[in-house]
Design a protein around this motif. Sequence first.
Motif, PDB file in Angstrom:
ATOM      1  N   GLY A 266       0.818  -1.217   0.000  1.00  0.00           N
ATOM      2  CA  GLY A 266       0.000   0.000   0.000  1.00  0.00           C
ATOM      3  C   GLY A 266       0.837   1.245   0.000  1.00  0.00           C
ATOM      4  O   GLY A 266       0.461   2.249   0.578  1.00  0.00           O
ATOM      5  N   GLY A 267       2.013   1.190  -0.561  1.00  0.00           N
ATOM      6  CA  GLY A 267       2.837   2.395  -0.728  1.00  0.00           C
ATOM      7  C   GLY A 267       3.607   2.765   0.509  1.00  0.00           C
ATOM      8  O   GLY A 267       3.412   3.811   1.104  1.00  0.00           O
ATOM      9  N   CYS A 268       4.470   1.892   0.931  1.00  0.00           N
ATOM     10  CA  CYS A 268       5.269   2.141   2.136  1.00  0.00           C
ATOM     11  C   CYS A 268       6.735   2.018   1.774  1.00  0.00           C
ATOM     12  O   CYS A 268       7.150   1.018   1.232  1.00  0.00           O
ATOM     13  CB  CYS A 268       4.893   1.126   3.209  1.00  0.00           C
ATOM     14  N   GLY A 269       7.539   2.991   2.046  1.00  0.00           N
ATOM     15  CA  GLY A 269       8.945   2.979   1.659  1.00  0.00           C
ATOM     16  C   GLY A 269       9.841   2.641   2.823  1.00  0.00           C
ATOM     17  O   GLY A 269       9.413   2.370   3.922  1.00  0.00           O
TER      18      GLY A 269
ATOM     19  N   VAL B  84       0.026  -1.060   6.978  1.00  0.00           N
ATOM     20  CA  VAL B  84      -0.507  -1.339   5.645  1.00  0.00           C
ATOM     21  C   VAL B  84      -2.023  -1.450   5.755  1.00  0.00           C
ATOM     22  O   VAL B  84      -2.538  -2.318   6.471  1.00  0.00           O
ATOM     23  CB  VAL B  84       0.100  -2.635   5.058  1.00  0.00           C
ATOM     24  N   GLU B  85      -2.689  -0.561   5.048  1.00  0.00           N
ATOM     25  CA  GLU B  85      -4.148  -0.473   5.147  1.00  0.00           C
ATOM     26  C   GLU B  85      -4.806  -1.795   4.736  1.00  0.00           C
ATOM     27  O   GLU B  85      -5.734  -2.268   5.378  1.00  0.00           O
ATOM     28  CB  GLU B  85      -4.644   0.674   4.253  1.00  0.00           C
ATOM     29  N   ARG B  86      -4.313  -2.387   3.653  1.00  0.00           N
ATOM     30  CA  ARG B  86      -4.939  -3.593   3.141  1.00  0.00           C
ATOM     31  C   ARG B  86      -4.862  -4.741   4.141  1.00  0.00           C
ATOM     32  O   ARG B  86      -5.766  -5.557   4.258  1.00  0.00           O
ATOM     33  CB  ARG B  86      -4.243  -4.010   1.831  1.00  0.00           C
TER      34      ARG B  86
ATOM     35  N   GLU C 205       5.980  -8.774   2.017  1.00  0.00           N
ATOM     36  CA  GLU C 205       5.024  -7.952   2.739  1.00  0.00           C
ATOM     37  C   GLU C 205       4.334  -8.876   3.733  1.00  0.00           C
ATOM     38  O   GLU C 205       3.548  -9.737   3.354  1.00  0.00           O
ATOM     39  CB  GLU C 205       3.994  -7.331   1.779  1.00  0.00           C
ATOM     40  N   SER C 206       4.676  -8.734   4.991  1.00  0.00           N
ATOM     41  CA  SER C 206       4.207  -9.680   6.001  1.00  0.00           C
ATOM     42  C   SER C 206       3.679  -8.920   7.226  1.00  0.00           C
ATOM     43  O   SER C 206       4.413  -8.150   7.853  1.00  0.00           O
ATOM     44  CB  SER C 206       5.361 -10.599   6.419  1.00  0.00           C
ATOM     45  N   LYS C 207       2.415  -9.133   7.518  1.00  0.00           N
ATOM     46  CA  LYS C 207       1.812  -8.493   8.689  1.00  0.00           C
ATOM     47  C   LYS C 207       2.411  -9.074   9.964  1.00  0.00           C
ATOM     48  O   LYS C 207       2.594 -10.276  10.086  1.00  0.00           O
ATOM     49  CB  LYS C 207       0.300  -8.709   8.672  1.00  0.00           C
ATOM     50  N   ILE C 208       2.730  -8.194  10.927  1.00  0.00           N
ATOM     51  CA  ILE C 208       3.257  -8.654  12.226  1.00  0.00           C
ATOM     52  C   ILE C 208       2.062  -9.132  13.048  1.00  0.00           C
ATOM     53  O   ILE C 208       1.298  -8.323  13.599  1.00  0.00           O
ATOM     54  CB  ILE C 208       4.023  -7.534  12.956  1.00  0.00           C
TER      55      ILE C 208
END
Length: 845
Positions: free
Chosen positions: A16-19, A56-58, A77-80
């Motif tokens: 979702g656009g995170c740098g 991350v919004e999604r 991309e891994s959610k904690i």
Amino acid sequence: APDQPSAPTAIASQSGGCGVAGGRMTDTRRRGKVYTLNEDRQWDDRGTGHVSSCYVERLKGMSLLVRAESDGSLLLESKINPNTAYQKQQDTLIVWSEAENYDLALSFQEKAGCDEIWEKICQVQGKDPSVDITQDLVDESEEERFDDMSSPGLELPSCELSRLEEIAELVASSLPSPLRREKLALALENEGYIKKLLEIFHVCEDLENIEGLHHLYEIIKGIFLLNRTALFEVMFSEECIMDVIGCLEYDPSLSQSRKHREFLTKTAKFKEVIPISDPELKQKIHQTYRVQYIQDMVLPTPSVFEENMLSTLHSFIFFNKVEIVGMLQEDEKFLTDLFAQLTDEATDEEKRQELVNFLKEFCAFSQTLQPQNRDAFFKTLSNMGILPALEVILGMDDAQVRSAATDIFSYLVEYNPSMVREFVMQEAQQNDDDILLINLIIEHMICDTDPELGGAVLLMGLLRTLVDPENMLATANKTEKTEFLGFFYKHCMHVLTAPLLANTTEDKPSKDDFQTAQLLALILELLTFCVEHHTYHIKNYIINKDILRRVLVLMASKHAFLALCALRFKRKIIGLKDEFYNRYIMKSFLFEPVVKAFLNNGSRYNLMNSAIIEMFEFIRVEDIKSLTAHVIENYWKALEDVDYVQTFKGLKLRFEQQRERQDNPKLDSMRSILRNHRYRRDARTLEDEEEMWFNTDEDDMEDGEAVVPPSDKPKNDEDIMDPISKFMERKKLKESEEKEVLLKTNLSGRQSPSFKLSFSSGTKSNLTSQSSASNLPGSPGSPGSPGSPGSPGSVSKSTSQMAAITTKGGLVGLVDYPDDDEEDDEDEDKEETLPLSKKAKLESS
């Protein structure tokens, strides 16, 4: 680390656009690699990038993101997850499980970056960043949760000699439960318990207390099965590792203790062939060797249930090796010195052997790397001049050095054959053929002293890879296949075939011992591969050098496998159905050794018998006319009595059909007319010629007369009808004879061949004399010739001249001839043949 997955899966989600935090893509602090654990318990490198954490919004939560440093693509991309167990290992690794069968690892370049991300994970999960694991690895049962509430920690017995049995029982009872394993590991870490146990180990050895030593073995083995990186770092430290190995020498199941420490300190000596200046690298090499030794030699083979409990040990070794290769690769001075000493003539033999062995081990280590890392590794070695160095080493007298160099060469060929091909073509412009790298490899193969030719088999496989067009590149401006094969046949093929040519100067092999036969079989295997894949290069070589005649000398070998290799080589050539090859075979009478081997094999039903018959059957089925005529004209006398298969009689029939067409060109022209009108665009549409045939009045036709189109009508209709009638009658007689033979064979079973022709050794007189005019199968006096009395080709005057028509699904036409068998076999049962002499008036419907 968590249990290994059964199959790795790829993460392919969109961000979702995170740098990277702070926007510093060049910051090395958070630079790291993403790894996933595959089915073979090996870590697969998914790429290098920069690690960050953001919401991350999604995914509705804080997540770990890794963007590739090459193109900025999303590697991870891994959610904690609040309930996921994250582990921190070796200060720069974070390991966790995304799902039941999917393990991930982040390997950071710097400790500081690892600590930053670890703090983020702990912050989300509400944990103290000082811990090395955030959750229990497996959900505990209700009973364990109750135990957890009632006993927050595990209390270890005091570390005393008298309580070793109690400690061993506690460790053994804790292993089945993930929660208890966790508590035991924490207790061992917090109290410095391992060092205390190793102090007791020294006391037990001094007192020769075998019972205590057996307890210590069980305790240390149990600690390994806790699968805990923090404990491994203590156990594998410089001060502790030898004592840990000492504890594992006293296996209670063995009557005598093992001497592992003695081997590691006295037998296995560390040699610095090139001085290593970096103390960290040196310590890492020592540690990795010893841990690998523990895994392979000291620890007992793990049971099915224990195997997954040692995954962290596998990971520890793997990442150590990756680190060692990386550190050595970056040390340009080290590699420069290595190759300089390798190629220096002043380097003594013992030193050179050590250098080559080191390089071989270095290349073996590289096999643990992932593809992109391996690319960089071999590119570095190529730039350093590894191929010229190997060329120098392979030209030396020391067999051990040459053997190690061959192993290194195999790594290079398997990795990138094009790189090797490019090098050898460039060196050919400067060096003589004798010292070319490929020729040195061929000579090394030919001179292999191993009775089983183990090294030669390996080298033949490498040569096959190098000459295989399937892995050659083709670009717009140059074709590697054309260039390399031209080079190979000009500069190398004569070296490869030298043993074959040297051994086949007479009518039988001059040397026929087992080792020579094995070598020649290997060479023939490669030549057969070339026949199949190299087309005109190998064709020119075989015909110009008369290679096939030399190869067929080996049919006389006492080793059946070599004779079969020679036969397979010829079978591959015949299988190409190339008239250049066929003319060469006929001109040199190259069926003679095959027929001779067939007759010498006698009535034995073996592989040689079957392979030779299959070759002749292929010629018959494929209707290779030139070879059919050659075999029947020259070898029919030798083969005519073989009646347990129909192959040779079938060949004779083919031959007679060819002769019939040659003797009666009008028959062939008639056949072409018939074939042209055999298939109709519309079954109900009749062409002019056919209309004429159907509409001719019965009274206008005499017995045996046929109607042909006016435009093609010859001067005398009987000129065409006569050979057709004779041919049909002869065909019927042939078929009845074949049925009789088949019937006899079916009734009596497989009949042994009885041959009337014996062969003298090495002369062609017995075979080639058959080609004289008096004995030719087509001569007037020979059996089966068209004019001899009683032969299938003779037709009596009283025989009525017959033609036939064929009706098939509404299509009407004259019968086809036997060389259309391939097209008509499947329809034979459906065809109905009617005699034309009956003059039955057919109506089209």
